[in-house]
Design an enzyme around this catalytic site. Sequence first.
Site, PDB file in Angstrom:
ATOM      1  N   LYS A 155       0.821  -1.215   0.000  1.00 61.64           N
ATOM      2  CA  LYS A 155       0.000   0.000   0.000  1.00 61.64           C
ATOM      3  C   LYS A 155       0.855   1.265   0.000  1.00 61.64           C
ATOM      4  O   LYS A 155       0.415   2.307  -0.465  1.00 61.64           O
ATOM      5  CB  LYS A 155      -0.966  -0.020   1.173  1.00 61.64           C
ATOM      6  CG  LYS A 155      -1.988  -1.139   1.023  1.00 61.64           C
ATOM      7  CD  LYS A 155      -3.238  -0.948   1.816  1.00 61.64           C
ATOM      8  CE  LYS A 155      -4.320  -1.943   1.403  1.00 61.64           C
ATOM      9  NZ  LYS A 155      -3.921  -3.362   1.573  1.00 61.64           N
TER      10      LYS A 155
HETATM   11  C1  LIG Z   1      -4.518  -4.458   0.933  1.00 58.24           C
HETATM   12  C2  LIG Z   1      -3.760  -5.712   0.826  1.00 58.24           C
HETATM   13  C3  LIG Z   1      -4.112  -6.736  -0.102  1.00 58.24           C
HETATM   14  C4  LIG Z   1      -5.342  -6.628  -0.984  1.00 58.24           C
HETATM   15  O1  LIG Z   1      -5.179  -5.662  -2.005  1.00 58.24           O
HETATM   16  P1  LIG Z   1      -6.437  -5.113  -2.796  1.00 58.24           P
HETATM   17  O2  LIG Z   1      -5.921  -3.987  -3.604  1.00 58.24           O
HETATM   18  O3  LIG Z   1      -7.434  -4.661  -1.749  1.00 58.24           O
HETATM   19  O4  LIG Z   1      -6.992  -6.225  -3.620  1.00 58.24           O
HETATM   20  C5  LIG Z   1      -3.314  -7.856  -0.194  1.00 58.24           C
HETATM   21  N1  LIG Z   1      -2.231  -8.019   0.609  1.00 58.24           N
HETATM   22  C6  LIG Z   1      -1.872  -7.071   1.514  1.00 58.24           C
HETATM   23  C7  LIG Z   1      -0.679  -7.332   2.369  1.00 58.24           C
HETATM   24  C8  LIG Z   1      -2.599  -5.890   1.653  1.00 58.24           C
HETATM   25  O5  LIG Z   1      -2.228  -4.969   2.561  1.00 58.24           O
END
Ligand SMILES: *Cc1c(COP(=O)(O)O)cnc(C)c1O
Length: 470
Positions: free
Chosen positions: A113
Amino acid sequence: MNYITTRGDQTERHFCEILLEGLAPDGGLYLPTHYPKIDDATLTRWRGLSYAQLAFEILSMFIDDIPPADLKALVERTYTKATYGTDTIVPVRKLEDGLFIEALSNGPTLAFKDMAMQLLGQLFEYELARRGEELNILGATSGDTGSAAEYAMRGKKGVRVFMLSPHGRMSPFQQAQMFSLPDANIHNITVEGVFDDCQDIVKAVSNDLEFKRRHKIGTVNSINWARLLAQVVYYFAGYFQVTCANDQKVSFAVPSGNFGNVCAGHVARMMGLPIEQLVVATNENDVLDEFFRTGTYRVRASAETWETSSPSMDISKASNFERFVFDLLGRDGARVSALFGAGLARDGGFTLTADEHARIARFGFVSGKSTHADRLATIRDTWQRHQDMIDTHTADGLKVGREHMRPGTPMVVLETALPAKFAATIEEALGRAPTRPAALEGIESLPKRFVVMPVDAQRVKDYIDEHCRA
Ligand SMILES: *Cc1c(COP(=O)(O)O)cnc(C)c1O
């Protein structure tokens, strides 16, 4: 480039008009009016670029209301070796023949993120200064999103963050990460309740429209278009690292929750990046796997949403998914509006026609599911055979990605977090603690800044009120 919504409103908006927005006024999500197409010569030219240069080229195709010199400076401040640990920013490593891992989790909070949120912090500060405005970001988190938002917004002018989390329920590592930030514009509020209580408070505060307007309350949730756009860049960067010519195709396996990450892959593919398959990997919360296999999208109730050892993928509905369905249905806003508006409210889901479901293959999507036992086995196998320690979400991606490998096409698994964030499951799988980046050794002993509150929206409002005047 202008933006329209997935629900049929054809009003065209510029990038900076939607930058600070969540849902569109008609309840839909924003998408560009069309996808810019990349030709062979451009792809060849981009091969030689640094990550920041590549990001500038791609973002420039979607942003025409920030002067190029300013955009370049924002991007160069975001994607640095100081923040991501390497010059490559998203280095790809080979696991075995045809199978690769792309590291997206070397930013400050050890999850992918950061890739988008760090850019969002720069864009928000820039646009707010240009408008002479302020923004108070109010959010609820059980881990990844909140810390990524805080690390992106810390010290940014014109922005304050008020982040609610369930008191005592995050891991010691996650608490240390968030609560040790010394920046005056970051406010941690722990609520004596569960995550849903935190979310209810955010909703209650946001539904007080007068309060919301007066205090310029905003969010940074995953439906924000700028976040998705930032993620498009690493599909290109990953592609260039595993190919040497543009006639080669690559597949990506993506640990998925709210469908933001893999939707960025869809945008890259629509732009002409030679992606063969986009592999959607889910955990036990398999809303998306069910959809891609059967054409039925069935939102789960909270009693049917499991707490798993890949917690950032524990979702009951996928908030970005409507964007893909809009493209799948030939950008028919009226039909999308019927499915996601009235249809979801009435039936808790919808089913595509057989003809519509058959179209999915043209978009390269396939899917699969991984369980706690799969996760443990994959982490153990990867450690034993490759001395490579992966996190629980990446393990879901690897497990499902393997099932879809085709001879001659490299499979790139996106690493969405580092194992240090999920120590308990790593210990269960390997009988040893995960390694941790040196910079984060001992963060649990740093002083913590947070306030504790009962489940009471009014108390949160009073707190915001007081700290906006400060
Ligand atoms: C947010 C997140 C996901 C999921 O990603 P999306 O964009 O919501 O599909 C997967 N793995 C981790 C570690 C995350 O923080």
